[in-house]
Design an enzyme around this catalytic site. Structure first.
Site, mmCIF file in Angstrom:
data_model
loop_
_atom_site.group_PDB
_atom_site.id
_atom_site.type_symbol
_atom_site.label_atom_id
_atom_site.label_comp_id
_atom_site.label_asym_id
_atom_site.label_seq_id
_atom_site.Cartn_x
_atom_site.Cartn_y
_atom_site.Cartn_z
ATOM 1 N N GLY A 154 0.788 -1.245 0.000
ATOM 2 C CA GLY A 154 0.000 0.000 0.000
ATOM 3 C C GLY A 154 0.811 1.281 0.000
ATOM 4 O O GLY A 154 0.383 2.291 -0.574
ATOM 5 N N ASP B 180 0.754 3.682 4.114
ATOM 6 C CA ASP B 180 -0.348 4.379 3.448
ATOM 7 C C ASP B 180 -1.460 4.670 4.452
ATOM 8 O O ASP B 180 -2.024 5.755 4.466
ATOM 9 C CB ASP B 180 -0.885 3.564 2.269
ATOM 10 C CG ASP B 180 -1.221 2.136 2.651
ATOM 11 O OD1 ASP B 180 -0.453 1.536 3.414
ATOM 12 O OD2 ASP B 180 -2.260 1.612 2.209
ATOM 13 N N ASP C 288 -5.028 1.722 10.382
ATOM 14 C CA ASP C 288 -6.450 1.440 10.552
ATOM 15 C C ASP C 288 -6.655 0.945 11.993
ATOM 16 O O ASP C 288 -6.831 1.748 12.913
ATOM 17 C CB ASP C 288 -6.786 0.381 9.491
ATOM 18 C CG ASP C 288 -8.250 0.165 9.263
ATOM 19 O OD1 ASP C 288 -8.996 0.141 10.242
ATOM 20 O OD2 ASP C 288 -8.653 -0.010 8.107
ATOM 21 N N LYS D 154 -7.073 6.304 10.567
ATOM 22 C CA LYS D 154 -8.492 6.163 10.933
ATOM 23 C C LYS D 154 -8.558 6.012 12.449
ATOM 24 O O LYS D 154 -8.562 4.880 12.956
ATOM 25 C CB LYS D 154 -9.071 4.896 10.301
ATOM 26 C CG LYS D 154 -9.290 4.946 8.812
ATOM 27 C CD LYS D 154 -9.966 3.625 8.411
ATOM 28 C CE LYS D 154 -10.148 3.480 6.936
ATOM 29 N NZ LYS D 154 -10.625 2.126 6.572
HETATM 30 C C1 PRP Z 1 -3.184 -2.327 4.717
HETATM 31 C C2 PRP Z 1 -2.350 -1.057 4.819
HETATM 32 C C3 PRP Z 1 -1.633 -1.211 6.136
HETATM 33 C C4 PRP Z 1 -2.589 -2.035 6.969
HETATM 34 C C5 PRP Z 1 -3.302 -1.159 7.947
HETATM 35 O O1 PRP Z 1 -2.400 -3.341 4.170
HETATM 36 O O2 PRP Z 1 -1.463 -0.941 3.742
HETATM 37 O O3 PRP Z 1 -0.395 -1.883 5.998
HETATM 38 O O4 PRP Z 1 -3.527 -2.636 6.066
HETATM 39 O O5 PRP Z 1 -4.246 -1.899 8.687
HETATM 40 P P1 PRP Z 1 -4.197 -2.090 10.254
HETATM 41 O O6 PRP Z 1 -3.831 -0.765 10.891
HETATM 42 O O7 PRP Z 1 -5.608 -2.504 10.592
HETATM 43 O O8 PRP Z 1 -3.218 -3.160 10.586
HETATM 44 P P2 PRP Z 1 -3.035 -4.654 3.498
HETATM 45 O O9 PRP Z 1 -3.207 -5.739 4.516
HETATM 46 O O10 PRP Z 1 -4.279 -4.269 2.762
HETATM 47 O O11 PRP Z 1 -1.898 -5.120 2.502
HETATM 48 P P3 PRP Z 1 -1.416 -4.333 1.180
HETATM 49 O O12 PRP Z 1 -0.783 -3.029 1.638
HETATM 50 O O13 PRP Z 1 -0.428 -5.256 0.558
HETATM 51 O O14 PRP Z 1 -2.627 -4.088 0.331
#
Ligand code: PRP
Length: 192
Positions: free
Chosen positions: A59, A116, A119, A147
């Site tokens: 991301g 990025d 969450d 968030k």
């Molecule tokens: C997303 C984003 C963060 C993480 C945040 O990655 O890029 O690394 O989730 O979420 P959290 O705070 O709830 O842990 P994702 O798992 O979608 O992998 P990607 O970046 O490869 O799409």
């Protein structure tokens, strides 16, 4: 040839991604201005310290690339590959790390993790613990989006581009089942 596209334009300010409508949330100019501000802050704070910026794949690819372009200081770049969404639209809460991506020894280094989005905070909590085990001189987190309403663990974040509501976002590196990462704007899922 059959159309295998999962993404199409719906209007000037919205797209259809995997059958769901997403509206522009932050446009390219808004992103560019905020990334420049964060880059300036980091350049001032880390002048002469040669920090290691660690991008969290996948991301953070666009944010990291744009941030690097506006830094005016010497720095190094490394990556970690972690995932928590597992293809869904909310975090699974289970962090999976792909080994063998990192190259730089972080002991005694000034480290900035570049994300990025934060969450639930579980990915950052996991990653910062792993990095601390290597004994960095300092460790800070820069995230384009945060968030706060979704937080399940508290992780101190040093640079936040934008606070976002607890809704699903795509674009500028963020995907919906691997679709939509290439969009240059950030989009938010339309409310029914
Ligand atoms: C997303 C984003 C963060 C993480 C945040 O990655 O890029 O690394 O989730 O979420 P959290 O705070 O709830 O842990 P994702 O798992 O979608 O992998 P990607 O970046 O490869 O799409």
């Amino acid at each position: 040839m059959p159309d295998t596209s999962n993404l199409s334009r719906f209007s000037d300010t919205s797209v259809l991604c995997r059958g769901e409508r997403f509206e522009v949330y932050i446009d390219q100019d808004g992103i560019r201005r905020r990334v420049a501000e964060i880059g300036e802050e980091i350049s001032l704070r880390y002048a002469g310290r040669n920090p290691v910026l660690i991008g969290v794949l996948h991301g953070a690819c666009m944010f990291l690339a744009d941030l690097l372009r506006v830094l005016t200081i010497d720095c190094e770049v490394d990556f970690r590959r972690l995932s928590s969404y597992e293809g869904g639209t909310t975090s699974s809460g289970r962090i999976v790390e792909r080994e063998g991506v990192a190259r730089i020894d972080l002991s005694g280094r000034h480290v900035i993790v570049v994300e990025d989005i934060v969450d639930t905070g579980l990915t950052m909590a996991y990653l910062t613990e792993r990095i601390k085990e290597q004994g960095p001189a300092s460790l800070r987190i820069a995230t384009l989006l945060h968030k706060p309403e979704a937080a399940r663990v508290h992780v101190p974040i040093d640079y936040v581009g934008f606070r976002a509501p607890n809704r699903f976002l795509i674009g500028y590196g963020m995907d919906y089942e691997q679709t939509g990462r290439h969009l240059p704007e950030i989009y938010i899922r339309a409310e029914e």
